[in-house]
Design an enzyme around this catalytic site. Structure first.
Site, mmCIF file in Angstrom:
data_model
loop_
_atom_site.group_PDB
_atom_site.id
_atom_site.type_symbol
_atom_site.label_atom_id
_atom_site.label_comp_id
_atom_site.label_asym_id
_atom_site.label_seq_id
_atom_site.Cartn_x
_atom_site.Cartn_y
_atom_site.Cartn_z
ATOM 1 C CG ASP A 32 -2.174 0.626 1.397
ATOM 2 O OD1 ASP A 32 -2.087 2.158 0.995
ATOM 3 O OD2 ASP A 32 -3.189 -0.024 1.420
ATOM 4 C CG LEU A 50 -0.956 1.202 -6.917
ATOM 5 C CD1 LEU A 50 -2.344 0.986 -6.529
ATOM 6 C CD2 LEU A 50 -0.773 -0.494 -7.317
ATOM 7 N N GLY A 71 -6.464 1.651 -4.603
ATOM 8 C CA GLY A 71 -6.756 2.426 -5.676
ATOM 9 C C GLY A 71 -7.668 3.391 -4.770
ATOM 10 C CB SER A 73 -12.192 2.358 -2.672
ATOM 11 O OG SER A 73 -12.327 2.832 -1.675
ATOM 12 C CE1 TYR A 134 -13.709 2.665 -7.542
ATOM 13 C CE2 TYR A 134 -16.297 2.160 -7.758
ATOM 14 C CZ TYR A 134 -14.560 1.461 -7.153
ATOM 15 O OH TYR A 134 -15.006 0.246 -6.400
ATOM 16 C CE LYS A 138 -12.391 0.207 -8.916
ATOM 17 N NZ LYS A 138 -10.844 -1.073 -8.241
#
Ligand SMILES: NC(=O)c1ccc[n+]([C@@H]2O[C@H](COP(=O)([O-])OP(=O)(O)OC[C@H]3O[C@@H](n4cnc5c(N)ncnc54)[C@H](O)[C@@H]3O)[C@@H](O)[C@H]2O)c1
Length: 270
Positions: A32, A50, A71, A73, A134, A138
């Protein structure tokens, strides 16, 4: 699976999986950008943002499998989604390819298909209908998963998680609830099943009010244990306290659909 990397280790799902996954996989590297507050001495933690490719590559080096939870969320500003979920997800898959990781399980979301009406039952072959920036991120992650599977030979599983919690908390969640142990089952299929190539599963328990045909997961042996109807009364009691939301109550994505909505309810798609 000798070594499994789990991103998003400090988050809600990551924290719960830190209790459940070690019984299955003896060597887990938790990652993380934030160190989990309750990290135990025996847990291996690798910090990585990331959005920084070199950090992601270092985090996944030597692993056979990745569970990608990291990520942003929920819905957020485009720049935030771009860094964490678009660039971050690209970095994750590309780092996996460069470092020879064999399998990736990607935490996708029901918000990739949130603009289907609740009265429509959909499988995993329906086109995406994201309900938010968001949700778009995905859908992008699922597309990346497909690219890296078919072009580079990774074995990938995208799990469109409904709502991960110990119990469903309102009417919508009765339809999309995912019991934590059921997520473990789906992750295990993604990391271990010999026939995984490029799969999309719904991350949902055995929900009598469910909207999704999860035949793809069942074919791989998924047998969910959570039954949302066992939690019906408290969930409906909570629902009764919520204000009506004509758009959100119509679509599967709930408030993610009504948030910023200016499409006009007359366009509500059946
Ligand atoms: N919780 C649910 O019910 C649910 C439903 C659908 C999908 N998902 C997905 O599952 C995953 C985990 O969900 P969660 O509820 O644990 O989310 P969460 O927000 O609690 O945790 C996400 C973690 O990702 C980390 N993160 C964010 N940006 C990062 C970056 N740039 N680099 C490294 N780490 C970063 C955060 O520090 C955080 O610990 C997310 O990808 C989420 O979109 C969750």
């Amino acid at each position: 699976m000798q070594t499994v990397v789990v991103t998003g280790a400090a988050g809600g799902i990551g924290t719960r999986l830190r209790q459940l996954l070690p019984a299955v996989y003896p060597s887990i590297r938790w990652s993380d950008r934030v160190r989990p507050a309750d990290l135990a001495a025996h847990e291996t933690f690798v910090p990585a943002d990331l959005a920084v490719m070199s950090e992601v590559e270092a985090a996944v080096d030597g692993a056979q499998g990745i569970v990608h939870l990291g990520g942003f969320s929920t819905e957020g500003p485009w720049e935030t989604i771009l860094q964490a979920n678009i660039i971050g997800c690209y970095n994750l898959f590309e780092a996996a390819r460069r470092r020879g990781v064999e399998r990736v399980v990607f935490a996708s979301s029901n918000h990739a298909i949130g603009f289907y009406p609740r009265q429509r039952r959909i499988g995993t072959e329906a086109p995406v209908r994201p309900d938010s920036r968001y949700g778009v991120s995905k859908a992008f992650g699922e597309a990346l998963a497909s690219l890296y599977a078919y072009k580079h030979g990774l074995r990938v599983t995208s799990i469109r998680i409904g709502h991960f919690l110990e119990a469903p908390i309102d009417e919508r969640r009765l339809s999309i609830w995912l019991k934590p142990e059921d997520l473990v089952q789906l992750i295990r299929i993604g990391l271990e099943h010999p026939d995984i190539r490029c799969e999309i599963f719904y991350g949902a328990s055995d929900n009598a009010r469910g909207w999704w045909d999860n035949a793809a997961a069942f074919r791989f042996g998924y047998r969910p244990q959570g039954r949302s109807e066992e939690h019906r009364d408290p969930a409906l009691a909570e629902q009764a306290k919520l204000p009506a939301d004509p758009v959100g109550d119509w679509y599967q994505g709930g408030p993610y659909c009504s948030d910023e909505f200016d499409g006009g309810v007359e366009h509500a798609e059946v």
